[in-house]
Design a protein around this motif. Structure first.
Motif, short mmCIF file in Angstrom:
data_model
loop_
_atom_site.label_atom_id
_atom_site.label_comp_id
_atom_site.label_asym_id
_atom_site.label_seq_id
_atom_site.Cartn_x
_atom_site.Cartn_y
_atom_site.Cartn_z
N ALA A 77 4.90 66.12 51.48
CA ALA A 77 3.66 65.91 52.23
C ALA A 77 2.58 65.52 51.22
O ALA A 77 1.88 66.39 50.68
CB ALA A 77 3.26 67.17 53.00
N PRO A 78 2.45 64.25 50.90
CA PRO A 78 1.53 63.84 49.83
C PRO A 78 0.07 64.11 50.19
O PRO A 78 -0.32 64.09 51.37
CB PRO A 78 1.79 62.34 49.70
N ARG A 79 -0.72 64.37 49.16
CA ARG A 79 -2.16 64.59 49.30
C ARG A 79 -2.89 63.78 48.25
O ARG A 79 -2.33 63.42 47.21
CB ARG A 79 -2.51 66.08 49.14
N GLN A 80 -4.16 63.54 48.52
CA GLN A 80 -4.98 62.79 47.58
C GLN A 80 -5.10 63.55 46.27
O GLN A 80 -5.25 64.77 46.25
CB GLN A 80 -6.37 62.56 48.17
N GLY A 81 -5.02 62.82 45.15
CA GLY A 81 -5.19 63.45 43.85
C GLY A 81 -3.90 63.75 43.13
O GLY A 81 -3.93 64.16 41.97
N ALA A 82 -2.74 63.60 43.78
CA ALA A 82 -1.46 63.87 43.12
C ALA A 82 -0.54 62.67 43.32
O ALA A 82 -0.43 62.12 44.43
CB ALA A 82 -0.82 65.13 43.69
N ALA B 166 -1.85 58.19 42.38
CA ALA B 166 -2.71 58.63 43.48
C ALA B 166 -3.82 57.63 43.80
O ALA B 166 -4.35 57.64 44.92
CB ALA B 166 -3.32 59.99 43.14
N ALA B 167 -4.15 56.77 42.85
CA ALA B 167 -5.21 55.80 43.09
C ALA B 167 -4.85 54.79 44.18
O ALA B 167 -5.74 54.11 44.71
CB ALA B 167 -5.55 55.06 41.79
N PHE B 168 -3.56 54.69 44.55
CA PHE B 168 -3.14 53.69 45.51
C PHE B 168 -3.22 54.18 46.96
O PHE B 168 -2.95 53.40 47.88
CB PHE B 168 -1.70 53.25 45.22
N PHE B 169 -3.55 55.44 47.21
CA PHE B 169 -3.56 55.90 48.60
C PHE B 169 -4.64 56.94 48.83
O PHE B 169 -5.13 57.57 47.89
CB PHE B 169 -2.18 56.45 48.99
N ARG B 170 -4.99 57.10 50.11
CA ARG B 170 -5.98 58.08 50.55
C ARG B 170 -5.47 58.78 51.80
O ARG B 170 -4.43 58.40 52.36
CB ARG B 170 -7.34 57.41 50.83
N GLY C 194 -17.66 73.35 43.36
CA GLY C 194 -16.41 73.03 44.04
C GLY C 194 -16.11 71.54 43.98
O GLY C 194 -16.93 70.73 43.52
N ARG C 195 -14.92 71.17 44.48
CA ARG C 195 -14.51 69.76 44.49
C ARG C 195 -13.65 69.51 45.71
O ARG C 195 -12.82 70.34 46.09
CB ARG C 195 -13.74 69.42 43.22
N ASP C 196 -13.85 68.34 46.34
CA ASP C 196 -12.99 67.91 47.45
C ASP C 196 -12.52 66.49 47.14
O ASP C 196 -13.34 65.57 47.01
CB ASP C 196 -13.74 67.94 48.78
N ARG C 197 -11.21 66.32 46.98
CA ARG C 197 -10.66 65.02 46.57
C ARG C 197 -10.80 63.96 47.66
O ARG C 197 -10.69 62.77 47.37
CB ARG C 197 -9.20 65.18 46.17
N ASP C 198 -11.03 64.39 48.91
CA ASP C 198 -11.24 63.43 49.99
C ASP C 198 -12.72 63.15 50.21
O ASP C 198 -13.09 62.47 51.18
CB ASP C 198 -10.63 63.96 51.30
#
Length: 331
Positions: free
Chosen positions: A70-75, A112-116, A173-177
């Motif tokens: 289950a891919p997520r942004q940042g990995a 990870a730069a290729f998807f959101r 804090g940080r939110d990759r989205d």
């Protein structure tokens, strides 16, 4: 001419010359025949090899797995393939990644730069055993999931805090989205939960020196919560004592008397002293009365400093101005 001979203007050519020419012609014919046979053999071997490669079984991919599933942004996203080859040749792979049905990358890892969040991802894999490509295998599409926010740091201020003061939690804090982050605060004193408002700044009642204050913070991006993080302990600091009395004008029989009173907000025992004492000065350790047997030779205005300190060295000082001549006239 005679048989086996011919006549030229230069004379008669014998049989020997004719024989040598015949030998050369025969030698050339042998070379041509051998060369033709060798070329024919090479062409035959190449045709046989080509025919053999065309009939060689190609490798086949059995399965492919994406990690994380289950891919997520940042990995980054990785793919691994399992294949079979009848002749047990070493199999290598070529990759072609698709994001929303558009080809974007061609290595085993998709950065990870290729998807959101929300993008759909699949990868085509082509096996090769060193001779032939096998059938292209395409994975099922996976959708990029929401990435929950995370807490990078928590700082409690002021440090050290004084009981009765406001305590503030500064959270990074940080939110990759790039979602907006809301925080939930759970305050604790000495490990016990405090049922306070969900706020970053609070005033905790009945705190005293040595109490430990922490806060547990949970981030939320409007879709899901991130991991909760608890701050380091914030210890209640020592508060200095305070002298609460005012200098007296009591002067009897050449002795100045001043009952000093002081308080400590932490309830610490206090030590009373005189800074740069002069002859005849004394503090009663029980009554805390400052007395000074003023020498007859001492006149004019004198300045004194009285000090009280707690066991941790925090102190308060009181400066006194005494007009010795006035005290003597008033007694």
């Amino acid at each position: 001419t005679l048989a086996g001979m011919r006549v030229t203007k230069n004379g008669i050519v014998g049989r020997s010359i004719l024989k040598r020419k015949m030998k050369r012609l025969a030698h050339l014919m042998v070379i041509v025949l051998i060369g033709g046979t060798t070329l024919g053999a090479c062409q035959s071997d190449q045709s046989a090899e080509k025919k053999m490669l065309q009939g060689k079984p190609a490798p086949t991919i059995i399965s492919a797995d994406l990690f994380p599933p289950a891919p997520r942004q940042g990995a980054a996203l990785f793919v691994t393939a399992t294949s079979t080859d009848e002749e047990r040749d070493t199999v290598t792979y070529r990759y072609l990644w698709f994001v929303n049905n558009q080809s974007v990358h061609n290595t085993q890892e998709l950065p990870a730069a290729f998807f959101r969040r929300g993008d759909k991802i699949a990868v085509e894999i082509t096996p090769n055993d060193g001779f032939n490509d096998g059938p292209v295998f395409k994975t099922a599409e996976v959708q990029v999931q929401n990435t929950p926010p995370e807490i990078l740091s928590i700082q409690l201020l002021p440090q050290p805090f004084l009981p009765g003061a406001m305590i503030r939690a500064v959270v990074t804090g940080r939110d990759r989205d790039d979602d907006h982050i809301e925080y939930a605060y759970e305050w604790r004193k000495n490990g016990e939960p405090l049922f306070l408002e969900n706020r970053a700044e609070v005033k905790i009642q009945n705190l005293k020196k040595g109490d430990q204050v922490t806060v547990r913070v949970t981030p939320h991006d409007g879709r899901e919560a991130g991991l909760s993080v608890e701050s380091l302990n914030l210890a209640g600091g020592n508060r200095p004592p305070e002298i609460t009395s005012n200098p007296s004008l009591e002067f009897k029989n050449g002795v100045y008397l001043y009952p000093v009173t002081a308080s400590d907000p932490d309830g610490d025992p206090l030590e009373y002293s005189i800074e740069d004492p002069q002859p005849g000065m004394h503090f009663d350790p029980v009554t805390h009365v400052f007395q000074w047997e003023i020498p007859e030779t001492t006149t004019g205005v004198q300045h004194l400093t009285l000090v009280v300190r707690d066991p941790e060295g925090e102190g308060a000082a009181q400066r006194i101005r005494l007009d010795i001549d006035f005290l003597r006239r008033s007694s």
